[in-house]
Design an enzyme around this catalytic site. Structure first.
Site, PDB file in Angstrom:
ATOM      1  N   ASP A  10      70.344  16.895  22.938  1.00 43.32           N
ATOM      2  CA  ASP A  10      70.655  16.377  21.621  1.00 43.32           C
ATOM      3  C   ASP A  10      71.984  15.622  21.766  1.00 43.32           C
ATOM      4  O   ASP A  10      72.725  15.846  22.734  1.00 43.32           O
ATOM      5  CB  ASP A  10      70.783  17.552  20.649  1.00 43.32           C
ATOM      6  CG  ASP A  10      71.390  17.159  19.328  1.00 43.32           C
ATOM      7  OD1 ASP A  10      70.825  16.272  18.663  1.00 43.32           O
ATOM      8  OD2 ASP A  10      72.441  17.723  18.968  1.00 43.32           O
ATOM      9  N   ASP A  12      74.485  14.476  18.722  1.00 36.62           N
ATOM     10  CA  ASP A  12      75.550  14.881  17.800  1.00 36.62           C
ATOM     11  C   ASP A  12      75.847  16.371  17.908  1.00 36.62           C
ATOM     12  O   ASP A  12      74.960  17.215  17.726  1.00 36.62           O
ATOM     13  CB  ASP A  12      75.149  14.559  16.359  1.00 36.62           C
ATOM     14  CG  ASP A  12      75.146  13.070  16.077  1.00 36.62           C
ATOM     15  OD1 ASP A  12      76.080  12.380  16.526  1.00 36.62           O
ATOM     16  OD2 ASP A  12      74.208  12.592  15.406  1.00 36.62           O
TER      17      ASP A  12
END
Length: 213
Positions: A10, A12
């Protein structure tokens, strides 16, 4: 548990600390369009979803205006408000040096994702990026992760997804991947643990030990 040939991240709150920027962007958009401030705790829980999903679920009649206000502020303030996580760039370089395939699967728009990596000094550090525009559905649906695996030429059984939100855990499990939940991003440790990932880690040093034993 270790020995994965492919690692998908991922973005963020996992690779780059964008959490303060995201919360400030939500607050700016809500204030600019609706004259309301956001609760930072609530805004934190939205991280990992697409902007459209977040705003359409809460203010459907203003969703597009809210997205535009969010994106304008986010891109303008990004250089001031994002930070690299210590030791993470070195870990990415060492993973690549060992021949491990690296990718990103994010709910962020491609332009924002690429600018985030560039501002953080990580442009080119992760060769494959699957962004919001690449799939019709998004986390917790596994489609973005499966697309990342396809672009890497990877097998789910030999891959691991690393994220900081419950939707990351859910998407990885649905994709048939191992999943490491990290606590330095948006997610609460108790909620991440309850989602039953392969592991829950608190530091980049712990992540290094697991990925490069």
């Amino acid at each position: 548990m270790a020995g994965w040939r492919w690692v998908v991240f991922d973005l963020d709150g996992t690779v780059v600390n964008t959490i303060p920027l995201i919360i400030a962007s939500y607050d700016h958009a809500m204030w600019a369009i609706l004259g309301e401030h956001t609760d930072p705790v609530e805004a934190r829980s939205w991280i990992g979803q697409t902007l459209y999903h977040t705003f359409q679920a809460r203010h459907p009649e203003h969703a597009h205006a809210l997205i535009d206000a969010y994106v304008e502020f986010n891109l303008r303030e990004m250089p001031k408000l994002i930070e690299r996580y210590p030791q993470l760039p070195e870990l990415l370089a060492d993973l690549a040096a060992t021949g491990i395939g690296l990718g990103i699967a994010t709910s962020k728009r491609r332009h924002s994702a690429e600018r985030t990596l560039s501002v953080a000094g990580l442009a080119g550090a992760i060769p494959v990026t699957v962004a919001m525009e690449d799939t019709a559905v998004h986390k917790p649906d596994p489609a973005p992760l499966r697309l990342a695996l396809d672009r890497l030429g990877a097998e789910a059984a030999e891959s691991v997804y690393i994220g900081d939100a419950v939707v990351d855990v859910q998407a990885a499990k649905a994709a048939g991947m191992a999943v490491i939940a990290v606590t330095w991003g948006a997610g609460r440790r108790d909620e991440l643990t309850a989602a039953e990932p392969t592991a829950v880690l608190d530091t980049v040093a712990e992540l290094r030990a697991l990925l490069l034993p």
